[in-house]
Design a protein around this motif. Sequence first.
Motif, mmCIF file in Angstrom:
data_model
loop_
_atom_site.group_PDB
_atom_site.id
_atom_site.type_symbol
_atom_site.label_atom_id
_atom_site.label_comp_id
_atom_site.label_asym_id
_atom_site.label_seq_id
_atom_site.Cartn_x
_atom_site.Cartn_y
_atom_site.Cartn_z
ATOM 1 N N LEU A 94 -16.539 -33.601 -39.190
ATOM 2 C CA LEU A 94 -16.645 -35.037 -39.480
ATOM 3 C C LEU A 94 -15.373 -35.721 -38.986
ATOM 4 O O LEU A 94 -14.279 -35.163 -39.131
ATOM 5 C CB LEU A 94 -16.758 -35.229 -40.998
ATOM 6 N N VAL A 95 -15.525 -36.902 -38.394
ATOM 7 C CA VAL A 95 -14.352 -37.658 -37.938
ATOM 8 C C VAL A 95 -14.303 -38.963 -38.731
ATOM 9 O O VAL A 95 -15.305 -39.674 -38.827
ATOM 10 C CB VAL A 95 -14.445 -37.959 -36.424
ATOM 11 N N VAL A 96 -13.141 -39.251 -39.329
ATOM 12 C CA VAL A 96 -12.992 -40.482 -40.119
ATOM 13 C C VAL A 96 -12.117 -41.461 -39.346
ATOM 14 O O VAL A 96 -11.024 -41.111 -38.894
ATOM 15 C CB VAL A 96 -12.348 -40.188 -41.499
ATOM 16 N N ASN A 97 -12.621 -42.672 -39.220
ATOM 17 C CA ASN A 97 -11.879 -43.742 -38.562
ATOM 18 C C ASN A 97 -11.066 -44.471 -39.630
ATOM 19 O O ASN A 97 -11.599 -45.286 -40.375
ATOM 20 C CB ASN A 97 -12.894 -44.678 -37.882
ATOM 21 N N ALA A 98 -9.767 -44.146 -39.733
ATOM 22 C CA ALA A 98 -8.906 -44.781 -40.749
ATOM 23 C C ALA A 98 -7.827 -45.585 -40.044
ATOM 24 O O ALA A 98 -6.644 -45.494 -40.374
ATOM 25 C CB ALA A 98 -8.294 -43.704 -41.658
ATOM 26 N N THR A 99 -8.254 -46.364 -39.048
ATOM 27 C CA THR A 99 -7.267 -47.059 -38.218
ATOM 28 C C THR A 99 -7.110 -48.535 -38.588
ATOM 29 O O THR A 99 -6.602 -49.322 -37.781
ATOM 30 C CB THR A 99 -7.613 -46.923 -36.715
ATOM 31 N N GLY A 100 -7.505 -48.907 -39.792
ATOM 32 C CA GLY A 100 -7.246 -50.268 -40.278
ATOM 33 C C GLY A 100 -7.689 -51.319 -39.275
ATOM 34 O O GLY A 100 -8.844 -51.327 -38.833
ATOM 35 N N PRO A 101 -6.774 -52.195 -38.866
ATOM 36 C CA PRO A 101 -7.167 -53.279 -37.955
ATOM 37 C C PRO A 101 -7.611 -52.802 -36.573
ATOM 38 O O PRO A 101 -8.182 -53.577 -35.815
ATOM 39 C CB PRO A 101 -5.902 -54.141 -37.854
ATOM 40 N N TRP A 102 -7.342 -51.528 -36.255
ATOM 41 C CA TRP A 102 -7.775 -50.992 -34.954
ATOM 42 C C TRP A 102 -9.151 -50.316 -35.058
ATOM 43 O O TRP A 102 -9.630 -49.723 -34.100
ATOM 44 C CB TRP A 102 -6.736 -49.999 -34.416
ATOM 45 N N SER A 103 -9.775 -50.393 -36.234
ATOM 46 C CA SER A 103 -11.056 -49.699 -36.456
ATOM 47 C C SER A 103 -12.121 -50.116 -35.455
ATOM 48 O O SER A 103 -12.934 -49.305 -35.010
ATOM 49 C CB SER A 103 -11.588 -49.982 -37.863
ATOM 50 N N GLU A 104 -12.123 -51.399 -35.116
ATOM 51 C CA GLU A 104 -13.144 -51.904 -34.189
ATOM 52 C C GLU A 104 -13.022 -51.196 -32.834
ATOM 53 O O GLU A 104 -14.017 -50.771 -32.242
ATOM 54 C CB GLU A 104 -12.966 -53.415 -34.021
ATOM 55 N N LYS A 105 -11.754 -51.040 -32.400
ATOM 56 C CA LYS A 105 -11.507 -50.433 -31.089
ATOM 57 C C LYS A 105 -11.931 -48.959 -31.088
ATOM 58 O O LYS A 105 -12.562 -48.479 -30.144
ATOM 59 C CB LYS A 105 -10.001 -50.550 -30.790
ATOM 60 N N THR B 92 2.684 -44.311 -41.290
ATOM 61 C CA THR B 92 2.818 -45.629 -41.955
ATOM 62 C C THR B 92 3.384 -46.724 -41.035
ATOM 63 O O THR B 92 3.822 -47.760 -41.507
ATOM 64 C CB THR B 92 3.666 -45.602 -43.262
ATOM 65 N N SER B 93 3.359 -46.498 -39.707
ATOM 66 C CA SER B 93 3.953 -47.511 -38.821
ATOM 67 C C SER B 93 3.016 -48.687 -38.540
ATOM 68 O O SER B 93 3.414 -49.656 -37.898
ATOM 69 C CB SER B 93 4.361 -46.866 -37.491
ATOM 70 N N GLY B 94 1.761 -48.624 -39.016
ATOM 71 C CA GLY B 94 0.819 -49.730 -38.788
ATOM 72 C C GLY B 94 0.962 -50.796 -39.859
ATOM 73 O O GLY B 94 2.075 -51.225 -40.189
ATOM 74 N N THR B 95 -0.154 -51.212 -40.432
ATOM 75 C CA THR B 95 -0.128 -52.251 -41.468
ATOM 76 C C THR B 95 0.615 -51.769 -42.707
ATOM 77 O O THR B 95 1.349 -52.527 -43.352
ATOM 78 C CB THR B 95 -1.580 -52.606 -41.881
ATOM 79 N N THR B 96 0.423 -50.493 -43.032
ATOM 80 C CA THR B 96 0.932 -49.962 -44.299
ATOM 81 C C THR B 96 2.443 -50.146 -44.449
ATOM 82 O O THR B 96 2.922 -50.566 -45.505
ATOM 83 C CB THR B 96 0.548 -48.471 -44.416
ATOM 84 N N GLY B 97 3.198 -49.836 -43.403
ATOM 85 C CA GLY B 97 4.657 -49.919 -43.515
ATOM 86 C C GLY B 97 5.181 -51.339 -43.480
ATOM 87 O O GLY B 97 6.387 -51.563 -43.592
ATOM 88 N N ARG B 98 4.294 -52.313 -43.306
ATOM 89 C CA ARG B 98 4.757 -53.706 -43.158
ATOM 90 C C ARG B 98 4.220 -54.604 -44.253
ATOM 91 O O ARG B 98 4.307 -55.820 -44.155
ATOM 92 C CB ARG B 98 4.281 -54.270 -41.811
ATOM 93 N N HIS B 99 3.603 -54.018 -45.289
ATOM 94 C CA HIS B 99 2.967 -54.925 -46.259
ATOM 95 C C HIS B 99 3.933 -55.371 -47.350
ATOM 96 O O HIS B 99 5.087 -54.991 -47.392
ATOM 97 C CB HIS B 99 1.640 -54.371 -46.759
ATOM 98 N N GLY C 79 -5.680 -41.971 -37.821
ATOM 99 C CA GLY C 79 -4.904 -43.046 -38.450
ATOM 100 C C GLY C 79 -4.052 -42.512 -39.584
ATOM 101 O O GLY C 79 -4.566 -41.909 -40.527
ATOM 102 N N GLY C 80 -2.754 -42.726 -39.470
ATOM 103 C CA GLY C 80 -1.815 -42.221 -40.476
ATOM 104 C C GLY C 80 -1.172 -43.346 -41.257
ATOM 105 O O GLY C 80 0.047 -43.429 -41.380
ATOM 106 N N GLY C 81 -2.007 -44.236 -41.811
ATOM 107 C CA GLY C 81 -1.516 -45.259 -42.738
ATOM 108 C C GLY C 81 -1.852 -44.843 -44.164
ATOM 109 O O GLY C 81 -2.137 -43.668 -44.435
ATOM 110 N N GLY C 82 -1.837 -45.818 -45.075
ATOM 111 C CA GLY C 82 -2.137 -45.526 -46.476
ATOM 112 C C GLY C 82 -3.521 -44.926 -46.650
ATOM 113 O O GLY C 82 -3.712 -43.986 -47.429
ATOM 114 N N THR C 83 -4.507 -45.432 -45.897
ATOM 115 C CA THR C 83 -5.877 -44.930 -46.046
ATOM 116 C C THR C 83 -5.968 -43.476 -45.590
ATOM 117 O O THR C 83 -6.497 -42.616 -46.310
ATOM 118 C CB THR C 83 -6.857 -45.797 -45.220
#
Length: 276
Positions: free
Chosen positions: A208-219, A47-54, A19-23
């Motif tokens: 270690l793998v970090v899930n930083a996919t914001g609203p897609w985290s569940e998926k 930043t094409s996910g939530t981050t670029g649209r806030h 995930g390449g957003g703010g997080t």
Amino acid sequence: MTRSAARASRDAPHVLIVGGGGTGGALAHDLTLRGIRITLVERGEFTSGTTGRHHGLLHSGARYAVNDRESAIECIEENAILRSICPGSFEENDGLFVAITDEDMAYYDDFVEGCKACGIPIEELTPEEALRMEPLLNPELKAAVRVPDATMDAMRMPLRFFATAKHRGATLYNFMEVLDLVVDGGAVTGATVRDLVTGSEGDLHADLVVNATGPWSEKIARMAKVDVPISPSPGVMLALRGRLCNMVINRMHRSGDGDIVVPQRGLSVVGTSSWT
Ligand SMILES: Cc1cc2nc3c(=O)[nH]c(=O)nc-3n(C[C@H](O)[C@H](O)[C@H](O)COP(=O)(O)OP(=O)(O)OC[C@H]3O[C@@H](n4cnc5c(N)ncnc54)[C@H](O)[C@@H]3O)c2cc1C
């Protein structure tokens, strides 16, 4: 070891951020400062996910000072940190909380007390003082409070984190989609990815793998058979051409519909990200 010498060695622990957003960007920046080896994959542009649209609001925390003091304190602390580590990323325009009705005034004392309890510096203003700062406010306003909100560019600010992480040796891939997680003995040890430009596929491994996919985290979490429930909440924002105000204007009441105007370069963004 000095901060500039903290570039990751080949033996350093390796973290894969999905995930390449703010997080993801801020985490990559922070971990490279600590000498951790980073690979980050983002399926679109950074930043094409939530981050670029806030909304582009650097919260002072005042919005949460009555209902959610823990978040309010975190906001004012992060507000100060971001101003110091990302100078030039913000329009340091401050914000006003404006009381228009008797109902708003009933909220006033709780609001002021909440801000003080959370360490949010405020200035209580008369209607005349507020109107001098923002002449298009409703002239019937009863009171206003100045808070250290600010406006940020939702895309440019996080891109600074990607730039510093890359400068410190992070490997950043955009247009690289995670198709599945690699699970070994109950631990996530990597991800199967597809390069969306060339179509090639392969596995990336990490400690270690970090899930930083914001609203897609569940998926993404479901790929490792982990349940991370995400609950969407409703909100509407409208971008109008031209600036109605230069400060961030908030209504002095509990979060509701259409209670904030954020001036964003040549635009005014009106609305609420969530009214629940
Ligand atoms: C309408 C709205 C207004 C907001 N306004 C503000 C505000 O003014 N101020 C503020 O501080 N916060 C605001 N927020 C909150 C803020 O936008 C989010 O907290 C923040 O952007 C979350 O960032 P993130 O990196 O966690 O998620 P995202 O930015 O969504 O990043 C997740 C990334 O993961 C990527 N991804 C997903 N699946 C995969 C996959 N399979 N493989 C590879 N990559 C994948 C996506 O493409 C995406 O880029 C607002 C939120 C909304 C919805």
